[in-house]
Enzyme design. Structure first.
Site, PDB file in Angstrom:
ATOM      1  N   ASP A   1       0.742  -1.055   0.049  1.00 23.40           N
ATOM      2  CA  ASP A   1      -0.094  -0.092   0.011  1.00 23.40           C
ATOM      3  C   ASP A   1       0.833   1.176  -0.105  1.00 23.40           C
ATOM      4  O   ASP A   1       2.125   1.245   0.465  1.00 23.40           O
ATOM      5  CB  ASP A   1      -1.025  -0.158   1.319  1.00 23.40           C
ATOM      6  CG  ASP A   1      -1.790   1.193   1.506  1.00 23.40           C
ATOM      7  OD1 ASP A   1      -2.475   1.652   0.589  1.00 23.40           O
ATOM      8  OD2 ASP A   1      -1.542   1.839   2.464  1.00 23.40           O
TER       9      ASP A   1
ATOM     10  N   ASP B   1      -0.459   5.260   0.952  1.00 27.10           N
ATOM     11  CA  ASP B   1      -0.575   6.078   1.916  1.00 27.10           C
ATOM     12  C   ASP B   1      -0.736   5.409   3.338  1.00 27.10           C
ATOM     13  O   ASP B   1      -1.353   4.413   3.559  1.00 27.10           O
ATOM     14  CB  ASP B   1      -1.916   6.708   2.086  1.00 27.10           C
ATOM     15  CG  ASP B   1      -1.680   7.435   0.476  1.00 27.10           C
ATOM     16  OD1 ASP B   1      -1.100   8.706   0.632  1.00 27.10           O
ATOM     17  OD2 ASP B   1      -2.635   7.486  -0.365  1.00 27.10           O
TER      18      ASP B   1
END
Length: 226
Positions: free
Chosen positions: A22, A24
């Site tokens: 991922d 953020d």
């Protein structure tokens, strides 16, 4: 923190054939801008900003809006999301790398890994650049999927693009939606940061300074976590 979301006293060793990352909250600390944008949005719609912030991490914007404004037409959410993506892409103040992210990404060069993010191409490119991080060659962005996290589609697409069985992948995530997506994809999950431990990853770390990746002789990746 659940029993399965533990921070080990000694490193946990995981073996994988690919890593799915991922962006953020995991590689890039963008919390400052996310807070600014979404708290303004909450004010415009008469919603409690603190409650809004409990929903938005990890999801595409229109998916968060669907949760927060369930009676609003999808078309309005999509249009609103496009405006907010433009706002976010123009606002890089406070966007920095998560501690350890540059070194961790450097250690993955030549190893199978992909970025799997709810951001679109423009936002993910801008935030990675603002944080001084190189983009992985394989990227699954908002444009690549029909369903946002917590749906597993993004992680499954990442595994497919790398040619690796989902069960042989390890996901790195910070949010409840992302961890749920990794779990639904049949993958093991390393939780990164303070939000992660509440959502049942296999193991949690404060940041990426606590993770080491090494190629193994059999072609797998050995992860030392903790």
């Amino acid at each position: 923190m659940t029993a399965t979301a533990r921070t080990p006293a000694t490193p946990t060793v995981l073996t994988a054939r690919a890593l799915l990352l991922d962006m953020d909250g995991t590689l890039v600390d963008s919390d400052a801008v996310v807070e600014r944008i979404w708290r303004r949005w909450a004010g415009r719609h008469g919603l409690d900003p603190d409650e809004v912030m409990k929903v938005v991490h990890g999801r595409q914007g229109h998916a968060s809006m669907a949760v927060l404004l369930p009676d609003r037409p999808v078309e309005q959410n999509l249009a609103d999301n496009a405006r907010m993506l433009a706002e976010e892409t123009a606002d890089m103040e406070g966007v920095v790398a998560v501690p350890g992210a540059p070194e961790f990404l450097a250690s993955l060069r030549g190893l199978p890994h992909a970025l799997v993010t709810s951001a679109d191409v423009a936002l993910s490119t801008a935030r990675m650049a603002a944080a001084g991080l190189d983009l992985p060659d394989v990227r699954v962005t908002a444009e690549s999927v029909g369903a946002s996290k917590p749906d597993p589609e993004g992680f499954l697409k990442g595994a497919a693009e790398l040619g690796v069985d989902p069960a042989d992948c390890v996901v790195f995530e910070d949010s409840g939606a992302g961890i749920a997506a990794g779990r639904a994809a049949g993958m093991r999950v390393v939780g990164v940061g303070p939000r992660a431990g509440f959502h049942g990853p296999d193991v949690t770390v404060q940041d990426l300074t606590r993770v080491k990746a090494e190629p193994a002789a059999d072609g797998t990746i050995r992860l030392y976590v903790g």
